[in-house]
Design an enzyme around this catalytic site. Structure first.
Site, PDB file in Angstrom:
ATOM      1  N   SER A 112       0.809  -1.209   0.000  1.00  0.00           N
ATOM      2  CA  SER A 112       0.000   0.000   0.000  1.00  0.00           C
ATOM      3  C   SER A 112       0.851   1.271   0.000  1.00  0.00           C
ATOM      4  O   SER A 112       1.597   1.534  -0.940  1.00  0.00           O
ATOM      5  CB  SER A 112      -0.968  -0.028   1.186  1.00  0.00           C
ATOM      6  OG  SER A 112      -1.911   1.003   1.114  1.00  0.00           O
ATOM      7  N   ASP A 255      -5.867   2.555  -3.309  1.00  0.00           N
ATOM      8  CA  ASP A 255      -7.110   2.445  -2.542  1.00  0.00           C
ATOM      9  C   ASP A 255      -7.309   3.653  -1.630  1.00  0.00           C
ATOM     10  O   ASP A 255      -8.258   3.702  -0.856  1.00  0.00           O
ATOM     11  CB  ASP A 255      -7.163   1.143  -1.737  1.00  0.00           C
ATOM     12  CG  ASP A 255      -6.140   1.075  -0.608  1.00  0.00           C
ATOM     13  OD1 ASP A 255      -5.250   1.958  -0.542  1.00  0.00           O
ATOM     14  OD2 ASP A 255      -6.207   0.122   0.196  1.00  0.00           O
TER      15      ASP A 255
END
Length: 452
Positions: A112, A255
């Site tokens: 991430s 995201d």
């Protein structure tokens, strides 16, 4: 959920070359996941469809992704699982592909927003959601069992997906109203040299925007480095320099979202969530919104004033999603920019969230500043206090008295959050209040009660 040995709240994550992020562990994890998925397939097979389960593997742009992808592929194949290799695609793209292709599971190789030295592996269920706890526990247990291999005739096959990015681009565009476009809008899109580098700019261009893209030159080492949602100041500078209308910043696996307006003002997840919810309210009632312990008190107050329920979950999009599902609510998110719109997707998606904000602005013919003008963000003050060995802050009389006094003084004008750091022996004392001075004074009262 019982204590896990390998899995955290978001799969397996760590430093490359460490105990769990290495080729040997990824091979074992792939084989373990394959065995569990194959067993589930046999138990629930209806006599129709594929002979073998299929999974899709997507990754971000870290150099270690190649190593982990190959190891996972080998383990899955040895367990008799067919593998689709999507290449570099956003985490939410893997959730979408898993669901729309009716696959047994999706696997994401990403850490991430972390630097390139880290990586991680996480799973999506066939429905594009987090794996059920019992399946995750079964995989973890199987990791420690001996490696094996099915017979040659049962080995899984692997192939690269040529159209993974194109499928996802079309899906993102489908969440933007057909009667609207982005013609005449000048955007700067920052993909953090990450998974969305080749898809996010296309999404906005194909909807009509003029797009200048930054953070779209990954080299395996520069993911999240000075760019993306963790560094929106870089985007703000570019937006001002180019005279753009808006900037869109994603993180390494796309995201997470932050946005910037034409003046260079940065909007965090709380403000963007409000922008989305306000537009949705014009379509019909919105029952409630889920935030986290860190969501600004201003958002909670504003939602209450317009008749929308609000609940706080623990920090982490997994916990936000769990509470949304439990309450049957469609919208939630974190200040960091994880935004969930379950009327669009099963998971948080930075690109789709940006499209929902743009939908609101196009419908209202408003700027971002105008659209969220009635949301008053409360100043926040945080003091980190070292925790003495053996000190139980939860039963500390002085802190309890100080907290009671501060909360009585704030009464509807702010809030207090006290929590221990998860990584160091410190207590985080956070106060949000309607003005900076009150927040500072209140936080200091709490710190003073501990002798800080």
């Amino acid at each position: 959920m019982s204590q896990r040995k390998y899995f955290g709240t978001d799969g397996v994550r760590g430093e490359v070359g460490g105990p769990v992020i290495n080729a040997a562990f990824a091979l074992r994890l792939g084989y373990a996941a394959g065995r569990v998925l194959a067993r589930e397939h046999r138990e629930h097979a209806s006599g129709r469809g594929r002979n073998r389960p299929q999974v899709v593997i997507g990754k971000d742009t870290r150099i270690s992704g190649y190593m982990l992808e190959s190891a996972l592929e080998a383990g899955l194949s040895a367990a008799g699982i067919d593998v689709l290799l999507a290449g570099p695609v956003p985490t939410p793209a893997v959730a979408y592909l898993t669901r729309t292709l009716r696959l047994a599971a999706g696997i994401v190789i990403s850490a991430s927003h972390n630097p390139y030295q880290d990586n991680g592996i996480k799973f999506f269920s066939a429905h594009g959601m987090k794996l059920p706890d019992d399946i995750e526990a079964a995989i973890e247990q199987a990791v420690d069992e001996p490696l094996g291999c099915v017979g040659s005739e049962e080995l899984g096959r692997a192939r690269r997906m040529a159209d993974a990015q194109g499928r996802y681009i079309e899906f993102c565009k489908s969440t933007f109203p057909h009667d609207l476009d982005l013609n005449g809008l000048k955007l700067v899109v920052d993909a953090a040299h990450g998974a969305a580098y080749n898809v996010a700019p296309h999404v906005f261009r194909e909807l009509g925007a003029e797009v200048h893209a930054i953070g779209v030159s990954p080299d395996g080492f520069n993911i999240n480095k000075g760019v993306g949602a963790l560094h929106p100041e870089s985007l703000a500078e570019e937006v001002r320099a180019r005279g753009a209308d808006l900037g869109i910043a994603l993180d390494g696996d796309a995201d997470r979202l932050q946005m910037v307006d034409g003046t260079g003002r940065i909007y965090n997840g709380d403000e963007l969530l409000y922008a989305i919810v306000r537009e949705r309210m014009q379509r019909g009632p919105v029952a409630g919104v889920v935030g986290t312990l860190m969501t600004n008190y201003g958002l909670e107050r504003q939602l209450q004033q317009i008749g929308v329920g609000f609940e706080r979950a623990n920090v982490g999009d997994r916990y936000v999603l769990e509470q949304m599902q439990a309450r049957g609510w469609l919208y939630g998110g974190e200040s960091s920019g994880h935004l969930l719109c379950l009327d669009c997707h099963t998971t948080g998606d930075g690109t789709i969230a940006a499209l929902q904000v743009l939908t609101a602005l196009r419908r209202a013919d408003a700027t971002l500043a105008e659209w969220v003008a009635d949301l008053r963000m409360y100043p926040q003050r945080m003091i980190n206090v070292p925790l003495a060995p053996g000190l139980d802050w939860k039963t500390h009389d002085g802190l309890a008295r100080a907290r009671g006094a501060v909360e009585a003084e704030l009464a509807g004008r702010g809030r207090v959050l006290i929590r221990a750091s998860g990584t160091e022996p410190k207590l985080r004392l956070m106060v949000e209040a309607e003005d900076e001075a009150l927040a500072q004074a209140s936080a200091q009262k709490l710190a003073d009660s501990l002798g800080a």
